[in-house]
Design an enzyme around this catalytic site. Structure first.
Site, PDB file in Angstrom:
ATOM      1  N   ARG A  39       0.746  -1.082  -0.174  1.00  0.00           N
ATOM      2  CA  ARG A  39       0.123  -0.097   0.083  1.00  0.00           C
ATOM      3  C   ARG A  39       0.838   1.359  -0.110  1.00  0.00           C
ATOM      4  NH1 ARG A  39      -5.461  -0.769   1.796  1.00  0.00           N
ATOM      5  NH2 ARG A  39      -5.936  -2.622   2.423  1.00  0.00           N
ATOM      6  N   GLY A  43      -0.474   0.554   8.001  1.00  0.00           N
ATOM      7  CA  GLY A  43      -1.605   0.461   8.710  1.00  0.00           C
ATOM      8  C   GLY A  43      -2.582  -0.574   8.170  1.00  0.00           C
ATOM      9  N   THR A  45      -5.679  -2.875   6.294  1.00  0.00           N
ATOM     10  CA  THR A  45      -7.164  -2.522   6.155  1.00  0.00           C
ATOM     11  C   THR A  45      -7.626  -1.950   7.474  1.00  0.00           C
ATOM     12  OG1 THR A  45      -7.230  -4.671   4.893  1.00  0.00           O
ATOM     13  CG2 THR A  45      -9.102  -3.910   5.951  1.00  0.00           C
ATOM     14  N   GLY A 182     -25.577  -9.927   4.714  1.00  0.00           N
ATOM     15  CA  GLY A 182     -24.773 -10.244   5.660  1.00  0.00           C
ATOM     16  C   GLY A 182     -25.082  -9.736   7.277  1.00  0.00           C
ATOM     17  N   GLU A 205     -29.842 -12.097   5.811  1.00  0.00           N
ATOM     18  CA  GLU A 205     -28.976 -12.898   6.584  1.00  0.00           C
ATOM     19  C   GLU A 205     -29.287 -14.457   6.052  1.00  0.00           C
ATOM     20  OE1 GLU A 205     -26.414 -15.028   8.310  1.00  0.00           O
ATOM     21  OE2 GLU A 205     -25.941 -12.826   8.443  1.00  0.00           O
ATOM     22  N   ARG A 275     -14.617 -12.391   5.740  1.00  0.00           N
ATOM     23  CA  ARG A 275     -13.396 -12.067   5.180  1.00  0.00           C
ATOM     24  C   ARG A 275     -12.387 -13.367   4.846  1.00  0.00           C
ATOM     25  NH1 ARG A 275     -12.276  -6.987   4.940  1.00  0.00           N
ATOM     26  NH2 ARG A 275      -9.799  -6.996   4.958  1.00  0.00           N
ATOM     27  N   ASP A 315      -4.820 -12.291  10.693  1.00  0.00           N
ATOM     28  CA  ASP A 315      -5.869 -12.621   9.900  1.00  0.00           C
ATOM     29  C   ASP A 315      -5.436 -14.139   9.050  1.00  0.00           C
ATOM     30  OD1 ASP A 315      -7.582 -10.816  11.226  1.00  0.00           O
ATOM     31  OD2 ASP A 315      -8.309  -9.875   9.065  1.00  0.00           O
ATOM     32  N   ALA A 323      -8.186  -6.892  14.821  1.00  0.00           N
ATOM     33  CA  ALA A 323      -7.056  -6.300  14.997  1.00  0.00           C
ATOM     34  C   ALA A 323      -6.182  -6.313  16.329  1.00  0.00           C
ATOM     35  CB  ALA A 323      -7.316  -4.762  14.777  1.00  0.00           C
ATOM     36  N   HIS A 447     -19.478   5.204  41.073  1.00  0.00           N
ATOM     37  CA  HIS A 447     -20.994   5.574  40.805  1.00  0.00           C
ATOM     38  C   HIS A 447     -21.046   6.961  40.609  1.00  0.00           C
ATOM     39  CE1 HIS A 447     -25.145   5.606  41.426  1.00  0.00           C
ATOM     40  NE2 HIS A 447     -25.077   6.768  42.198  1.00  0.00           N
TER      41      HIS A 447
END
Length: 468
Positions: A39, A43, A45, A182, A205, A275, A315, A323, A447
Site C-alpha cells: 500500500r 496500517g 486494512t 450479511g 442474513e 473475510r 487474519d 485487529a 458510581h
C-alpha cells in the site's frame, strides 16, 4: 544481535495491526527489521479502509442521528441538523492520514525499514519485494485478510451501487434504500452509518439470527434494538443474484431452505459476508508451505509455521479476525523470535460491534459453555436499571455474566451498552486472572458509571442484585 549472513534478522510481510506491531517490537528487541507493504500508506486494512475510517463515520453519524431523532431535544438542546457529507468524509480521511502517518513516524523512530511492494517467497529466507530481493533469518507472514466475494455478485466500488466495506465508506450520497448482505459485525456497523444519515436499510442474513458467534440472548436483544431503530430484516434468507440497471440494483432472494424467490430494489448493495486470508501471491509453494482448506496458514503456539524460520500471525492464521488479536500475536511472535516468551491467550479475546449501543463479549457464550460440558449459572442486569445509562437516556441493553456453577469461575461476559466496548476490558482482565463472579461482585465500582451494570450482573449470578 544481527546475523551478518542475512540482510535482516526479521522481515515482516504486511504492515497491518499485526505486521507493523511485530516489526516495531522486533526492532525494540534489537533485531534488524524490515517490513514489506504494497500500500501507499502503512496500517493495512484496519487503518486505511477498515476499523479506523468506519469508526470515524460511526462517530459522526451518531451525532447527526442524535440531533435528528430528538435525543438532543430531550437534553434541552434544540437543533435542526443539516448533513454535509463531504465534510464528514473529509474528517474520516484526515483521521486515517494522521494515524497512518503516525506509524510511518514510529518505523523511522524504531529504525524499521519499509520495503515498498508486494512480497513473494523465493525460498524460506529470501523474499522478492517489488523489484528488490531481501534475505532474512526470520520471516513473519502478516498479510491480513480481504473481503469474501459472493459468487455471482460483482462488486464495483467505483460505481457505488454494489460495494464491499471499502466502497461503503466512500458512498458519494446517502442511498434511499441500502440492502446489506450479511448480518455480521461489518454489515451492521456500516448499515448503521447510512441508516442514521437517512437510508432505509434491509439486512439479508442466511442464518436465522444476526451476529453469528455471539451469545444467543445478546443476538436476540440486538435484533430487537436494531429493529426499533428502523432496520428491516430478512433472516434465513439467501441472495441468489444482484443485477444493476442504471443507478439501481435488483437483489433476488429466496428462503435459505428453498422456496419462492422475490426481488428487492435498492440504491446501494453492501456485500459483507465475511473475510478471507490473504495468502495468494506469496508463492508459498516455493517454501513447501500449504494453506488449509480455509486458506489459512497453520501455526503452533509460538506462531511458527511448518517451515523453519517462517512465522505467521493475524487474519491469515486460524482464529478470530480481529485487529487487537493480531497486535497481541505480533508482539508475542517477535518476543519468541528474540528468545523471550511470547504468549497469547486465545480463549480471552474480546469482540466488539461499534453500533449504537455497542455490543461486546469475551469468553464463552452460554451455548458454547454448555456444549463444553459446563453446568452454568447466569446473571443478567438491564441497562435501564443503571443510573448512568438512565441519566444519559441510554436504556437499551444489558450485561450477562456466565459462570461455572461449581467453581463460580467466570466463563464469559456479554453486554450491550453505549460503552460496551470499553466495559468489556474489565471483563477480559478479570477472566485473565481467573476471576469468579463473586470477585467482580465484591469489587467496588465507581458510581454513577455504566460499569456498575457488570457488578450487578455478577451479583445476579448468586441471585442477589440490588437494583432489580
Amino acid at each position: 544481535m544481527s546475523d551478518s549472513n542475512y540482510d535482516y534478522d526479521v522481515l515482516v510481510i504486511g504492515a497491518g495491526p499485526g505486521g507493523y506491531v511485530a516489526a516495531i517490537r522486533a526492532a525494540q528487541l534489537g533485531l534488524k527489521t524490515a517490513c514489506a507493504e504494497s500500500r501507499e500508506t502503512l496500517g493495512g486494512t484496519c487503518l486505511n479502509v477498515g476499523c479506523i475510517p468506519s469508526k470515524a463515520m460511526l462517530h459522526a453519524s451518531e451525532y447527526f442521528d442524535a440531533a435528528a431523532n430528538g435525543t438532543f431535544a430531550k437534553l434541552g438542546i434544540k437543533v435542526k441538523p443539516e448533513l454535509d457529507l463531504d465534510t464528514m468524509h473529509g474528517q474520516r480521511r484526515d483521521a486515517v492520514k494522521q494515524l497512518t502517518g503516525g506509524i510511518e513516524y514510529l518505523f523511522k523512530k524504531n529504525k524499521v525499514d519499509w520495503k515498498k511492494g508486494r512480497a513473494s517467497f523465493q525460498d524460506a529466507h529470501t523474499v522478492k519485494v517489488g523489484e528488490e530481493t531481501v534475505t532474512a533469518k526470520n520471516v513473519i507472514i502478516a498479510t491480513g485478510s480481504s473481503v469474501t466475494p459472493l459468487p455471482g455478485v460483482e462488486v464495483d466500488n467505483e460505481g457505488a451501487i454494489v460495494v464491499d466495506s471499502t466502497g461503503a465508506l466512500e458512498l458519494p450520497k446517502v442511498p434511499e434504500h441500502m440492502v446489506v448482505i450479511g448480518g455480521g459485525v461489518i454489515g451492521l456497523e456500516l448499515g448503521s452509518v447510512w441508516r442514521r444519515l437517512g437510508a432505509k436499510v434491509t439486512v439479508v442474513e442466511y442464518l436465522d439470527q444476526i451476529l453469528p458467534g455471539f451469545d444467543g440472548d445478546i443476538r436476540k436483544e440486538a435484533n430487537k434494538i436494531f429493529k426499533k431503530q428502523g432496520f428491516e430484516y430478512k433472516l434465513s434468507t439467501k441472495v441468489t443474484g444482484v443485477e444493476v440497471n442504471g443507478d439501481k440494483a435488483t437483489v433476488t432472494v429466496e428462503p435459505a431452505k428453498g422456496g419462492d424467490s422475490e426481488t428487492i430494489e435498492a440504491d446501494a448493495v453492501l456485500v459483507s459476508i465475511g473475510r478471507r486470508p490473504n495468502t495468494d501471491g506469496l508463492n508459498l509453494d516455493a517454501i513447501g508451505l500449504k494453506s488449509n482448506e480455509r486458506g489459512q496458514i497453520e501455526v503452533n503456539e509460538e506462531f511458527q509455521t511448518a517451515v523453519d524460520g517462517v512465522w505467521a500471525i493475524g487474519d491469515c492464521v486460524p482464529g478470530l479476525m480481529l485487529a487487537h488479536k493480531a497486535e497481541d500475536e505480533g508482539i508475542a511472535c517477535a518476543d519468541n523470535i528474540a528468545g523471550d516468551t511470547g504468549i497469547v491467550n486465545h480463549a480471552i479475546i474480546p469482540s466488539v460491534v461499534y453500533t449504537w449501543p455497542e455490543i461486546a463479549g469475551v469468553g464463552l457464550t452460554e451455548e458454547a459453555a454448555k456444549e463444553a460440558g459446563h453446568e452454568v449459572k447466569v446473571g443478567k442486569f438491564p441497562m435501564m436499571a443503571n443510573s448512568r445509562a438512565k441519566t444519559n437516556h441510554e436504556p437499551d441493553g444489558s450485561v450477562k455474566v456466565i459462570a461455572d456453577a461449581e467453581t463460580d469461575r467466570v466463563l464469559g461476559i456479554w453486554c450491550i451498552a453505549s460503552v460496551a466496548g470499553t466495559m468489556i476490558a474489565q471483563a477480559a482482565q478479570a477472566m485473565e486472572f481467573g476471576a469468579t463472579s463473586e470477585d467482580i461482585a465484591l469489587t467496588c465500582h465507581a458510581h454513577p458509571t455504566h460499569s456498575e451494570a457488570m457488578k450487578e450482573a455478577a451479583m445476579a449470578v448468586r441471585e442477589k442484585p440490588i437494583h432489580i
